[in-house]
Write a protein that holds these residues in place. Sequence first.
Motif, PDB file in Angstrom:
ATOM      1  N   LYS A  26      79.348  -8.524  28.765  1.00 39.99           N
ATOM      2  CA  LYS A  26      80.065  -8.832  27.534  1.00 39.99           C
ATOM      3  C   LYS A  26      81.232  -9.797  27.710  1.00 39.99           C
ATOM      4  CE  LYS A  26      78.883  -4.583  25.234  1.00 39.99           C
ATOM      5  NZ  LYS A  26      79.337  -3.572  24.300  1.00 39.99           N
ATOM      6  N   ALA A  27      81.783  -9.896  28.924  1.00 39.47           N
ATOM      7  CA  ALA A  27      82.967 -10.730  29.122  1.00 39.47           C
ATOM      8  C   ALA A  27      83.036 -11.253  30.550  1.00 39.47           C
ATOM      9  CB  ALA A  27      84.223  -9.926  28.811  1.00 39.47           C
ATOM     10  N   VAL A  28      83.634 -12.425  30.707  1.00 39.39           N
ATOM     11  CA  VAL A  28      83.860 -13.005  32.025  1.00 39.39           C
ATOM     12  C   VAL A  28      85.314 -13.452  32.122  1.00 39.39           C
ATOM     13  CG1 VAL A  28      81.481 -13.776  32.376  1.00 39.39           C
ATOM     14  CG2 VAL A  28      83.107 -15.309  31.285  1.00 39.39           C
ATOM     15  N   VAL A  29      85.836 -13.421  33.315  1.00 38.44           N
ATOM     16  CA  VAL A  29      87.202 -13.895  33.554  1.00 38.44           C
ATOM     17  C   VAL A  29      87.186 -15.416  33.472  1.00 38.44           C
ATOM     18  CG1 VAL A  29      89.077 -14.010  35.230  1.00 38.44           C
ATOM     19  CG2 VAL A  29      87.758 -11.893  34.980  1.00 38.44           C
ATOM     20  N   SER A  30      88.067 -15.968  32.648  1.00 41.62           N
ATOM     21  CA  SER A  30      88.128 -17.425  32.485  1.00 41.62           C
ATOM     22  C   SER A  30      89.337 -18.049  33.181  1.00 41.62           C
ATOM     23  CB  SER A  30      88.158 -17.788  30.999  1.00 41.62           C
ATOM     24  OG  SER A  30      89.303 -17.242  30.378  1.00 41.62           O
ATOM     25  N   HIS A  31      90.393 -17.257  33.403  1.00 47.19           N
ATOM     26  CA  HIS A  31      91.610 -17.746  34.042  1.00 47.19           C
ATOM     27  C   HIS A  31      92.139 -16.668  34.985  1.00 47.19           C
ATOM     28  CE1 HIS A  31      91.389 -20.025  30.287  1.00 47.19           C
ATOM     29  NE2 HIS A  31      92.136 -20.949  30.864  1.00 47.19           N
ATOM     30  N   ILE A  32      92.626 -17.100  36.144  1.00 47.80           N
ATOM     31  CA  ILE A  32      93.218 -16.186  37.131  1.00 47.80           C
ATOM     32  C   ILE A  32      94.564 -16.750  37.558  1.00 47.80           C
ATOM     33  CG2 ILE A  32      93.041 -15.278  39.481  1.00 47.80           C
ATOM     34  CD1 ILE A  32      90.082 -15.146  39.183  1.00 47.80           C
ATOM     35  N   ASN A  33      95.544 -15.878  37.717  1.00 50.46           N
ATOM     36  CA  ASN A  33      96.849 -16.282  38.227  1.00 50.46           C
ATOM     37  C   ASN A  33      96.714 -16.465  39.741  1.00 50.46           C
ATOM     38  OD1 ASN A  33      99.513 -15.959  39.478  1.00 50.46           O
ATOM     39  ND2 ASN A  33     100.211 -15.450  37.426  1.00 50.46           N
ATOM     40  N   ILE A  34      97.005 -17.657  40.234  1.00 52.53           N
ATOM     41  CA  ILE A  34      96.824 -17.910  41.671  1.00 52.53           C
ATOM     42  C   ILE A  34      97.907 -17.271  42.526  1.00 52.53           C
ATOM     43  CG2 ILE A  34      95.493 -20.006  41.324  1.00 52.53           C
ATOM     44  CD1 ILE A  34      97.991 -21.601  42.087  1.00 52.53           C
ATOM     45  N   ASN A  35      99.003 -16.829  41.907  1.00 52.63           N
ATOM     46  CA  ASN A  35     100.073 -16.186  42.665  1.00 52.63           C
ATOM     47  C   ASN A  35      99.777 -14.724  42.974  1.00 52.63           C
ATOM     48  OD1 ASN A  35     101.846 -18.474  42.767  1.00 52.63           O
ATOM     49  ND2 ASN A  35     102.222 -18.120  40.599  1.00 52.63           N
ATOM     50  N   ASP A  36      99.238 -14.000  41.998  1.00 59.68           N
ATOM     51  CA  ASP A  36      99.002 -12.572  42.217  1.00 59.68           C
ATOM     52  C   ASP A  36      97.577 -12.121  41.905  1.00 59.68           C
ATOM     53  OD1 ASP A  36      98.959 -12.593  39.438  1.00 59.68           O
ATOM     54  OD2 ASP A  36     100.816 -11.472  39.199  1.00 59.68           O
ATOM     55  N   ASN A  37      96.688 -13.077  41.614  1.00 61.45           N
ATOM     56  CA  ASN A  37      95.268 -12.809  41.336  1.00 61.45           C
ATOM     57  C   ASN A  37      95.031 -11.931  40.119  1.00 61.45           C
ATOM     58  OD1 ASN A  37      94.123 -14.405  43.385  1.00 61.45           O
ATOM     59  ND2 ASN A  37      94.637 -12.830  44.881  1.00 61.45           N
ATOM     60  N   THR A  38      95.975 -11.876  39.194  1.00 66.00           N
ATOM     61  CA  THR A  38      95.749 -11.111  37.978  1.00 66.00           C
ATOM     62  C   THR A  38      94.911 -11.928  36.993  1.00 66.00           C
ATOM     63  OG1 THR A  38      97.848 -11.885  37.067  1.00 66.00           O
ATOM     64  CG2 THR A  38      97.852  -9.728  38.164  1.00 66.00           C
ATOM     65  N   ILE A  42      90.142 -14.242  29.399  1.00 67.31           N
ATOM     66  CA  ILE A  42      88.811 -13.640  29.289  1.00 67.31           C
ATOM     67  C   ILE A  42      88.035 -14.390  28.217  1.00 67.31           C
ATOM     68  CG2 ILE A  42      87.505 -11.558  28.689  1.00 67.31           C
ATOM     69  CD1 ILE A  42      90.013  -9.956  29.515  1.00 67.31           C
ATOM     70  N   LYS A  43      86.768 -14.654  28.510  1.00 66.42           N
ATOM     71  CA  LYS A  43      85.862 -15.241  27.526  1.00 66.42           C
ATOM     72  C   LYS A  43      84.798 -14.188  27.245  1.00 66.42           C
ATOM     73  CE  LYS A  43      82.644 -19.043  26.861  1.00 66.42           C
ATOM     74  NZ  LYS A  43      82.029 -20.214  27.505  1.00 66.42           N
ATOM     75  N   TYR A  44      84.631 -13.863  25.963  1.00 68.10           N
ATOM     76  CA  TYR A  44      83.649 -12.859  25.575  1.00 68.10           C
ATOM     77  C   TYR A  44      82.300 -13.511  25.327  1.00 68.10           C
ATOM     78  CZ  TYR A  44      87.608  -9.815  25.445  1.00 68.10           C
ATOM     79  OH  TYR A  44      88.702  -9.091  25.821  1.00 68.10           O
ATOM     80  N   LEU A  45      81.244 -12.855  25.756  1.00 68.05           N
ATOM     81  CA  LEU A  45      79.910 -13.425  25.691  1.00 68.05           C
ATOM     82  C   LEU A  45      79.143 -13.017  24.443  1.00 68.05           C
ATOM     83  CD1 LEU A  45      78.961 -12.796  29.426  1.00 68.05           C
ATOM     84  CD2 LEU A  45      79.937 -14.870  28.410  1.00 68.05           C
ATOM     85  N   ASP A  46      79.492 -11.886  23.847  1.00 73.80           N
ATOM     86  CA  ASP A  46      78.734 -11.409  22.693  1.00 73.80           C
ATOM     87  C   ASP A  46      79.405 -11.713  21.356  1.00 73.80           C
ATOM     88  OD1 ASP A  46      80.785  -9.617  23.100  1.00 73.80           O
ATOM     89  OD2 ASP A  46      79.560  -7.828  22.800  1.00 73.80           O
ATOM     90  N   THR A  47      80.588 -12.315  21.397  1.00 77.95           N
ATOM     91  CA  THR A  47      81.280 -12.769  20.195  1.00 77.95           C
ATOM     92  C   THR A  47      81.951 -14.103  20.498  1.00 77.95           C
ATOM     93  OG1 THR A  47      83.343 -11.644  20.775  1.00 77.95           O
ATOM     94  CG2 THR A  47      81.780 -10.406  19.414  1.00 77.95           C
ATOM     95  N   PRO A  48      82.185 -14.919  19.514  1.00 81.05           N
ATOM     96  CA  PRO A  48      82.838 -16.212  19.748  1.00 81.05           C
ATOM     97  C   PRO A  48      84.351 -16.045  19.859  1.00 81.05           C
ATOM     98  CG  PRO A  48      82.242 -16.015  17.458  1.00 81.05           C
ATOM     99  CD  PRO A  48      81.727 -14.776  18.137  1.00 81.05           C
ATOM    100  N   THR A  49      84.783 -15.334  20.910  1.00 78.11           N
ATOM    101  CA  THR A  49      86.208 -15.063  21.080  1.00 78.11           C
ATOM    102  C   THR A  49      86.632 -15.266  22.528  1.00 78.11           C
ATOM    103  OG1 THR A  49      85.697 -12.720  21.356  1.00 78.11           O
ATOM    104  CG2 THR A  49      86.380 -13.410  19.177  1.00 78.11           C
ATOM    105  N   PHE A  50      87.921 -15.497  22.693  1.00 77.82           N
ATOM    106  CA  PHE A  50      88.513 -15.606  24.019  1.00 77.82           C
ATOM    107  C   PHE A  50      89.967 -15.181  23.920  1.00 77.82           C
ATOM    108  CE2 PHE A  50      89.320 -19.644  21.969  1.00 77.82           C
ATOM    109  CZ  PHE A  50      90.613 -19.961  22.345  1.00 77.82           C
ATOM    110  N   THR A  51      90.570 -14.927  25.058  1.00 74.75           N
ATOM    111  CA  THR A  51      91.971 -14.531  25.078  1.00 74.75           C
ATOM    112  C   THR A  51      92.624 -15.052  26.354  1.00 74.75           C
ATOM    113  OG1 THR A  51      93.486 -12.649  24.936  1.00 74.75           O
ATOM    114  CG2 THR A  51      91.483 -12.310  26.179  1.00 74.75           C
ATOM    115  N   VAL A  52      93.929 -15.246  26.309  1.00 78.17           N
ATOM    116  CA  VAL A  52      94.686 -15.604  27.507  1.00 78.17           C
ATOM    117  C   VAL A  52      95.909 -14.707  27.608  1.00 78.17           C
ATOM    118  CG1 VAL A  52      93.898 -17.991  27.701  1.00 78.17           C
ATOM    119  CG2 VAL A  52      95.921 -17.484  26.335  1.00 78.17           C
ATOM    120  N   GLN A  53      96.335 -14.438  28.825  1.00 80.33           N
ATOM    121  CA  GLN A  53      97.487 -13.582  29.101  1.00 80.33           C
ATOM    122  C   GLN A  53      98.650 -14.457  29.579  1.00 80.33           C
ATOM    123  OE1 GLN A  53      97.943 -10.504  28.402  1.00 80.33           O
ATOM    124  NE2 GLN A  53      99.791 -10.070  29.535  1.00 80.33           N
TER     125      GLN A  53
END
Length: 90
Positions: A26-38, A42-53
């Motif tokens: 349902k979702a894949v990680v789209s962005h990772i913090n290179i300092n702490d790997n958080t 996230i990009k969602y696969l079953d809906t046309p949505t995404f989010t960033v932290q």
Amino acid sequence: MENGRTYITSQNHGYVVLAEKLDNRKAVVSHININDNTVEGIKYLDTPTFTVQFHPEASPGPKDTEYLFDRFMELIDMYKNRRINYAQKK
């Protein structure tokens, strides 16, 4: 992660999403913090949505993450033109 670029972003980590808890159907990680790997996005696969932290509108690189707003506007246009249906899955 999609384009192999690194961005300087403004963040406030009060909590984080655990990548291993995501349902990879349902979702894949789209962005990772290179300092702490958080997980930073996230990009969602079953809906046309995404989010960033992080704050894409913040000043570290004011136009670096502008593509996120472009992507959001594309989703709105697609919905308005009936090319996607948010109610497909409930």
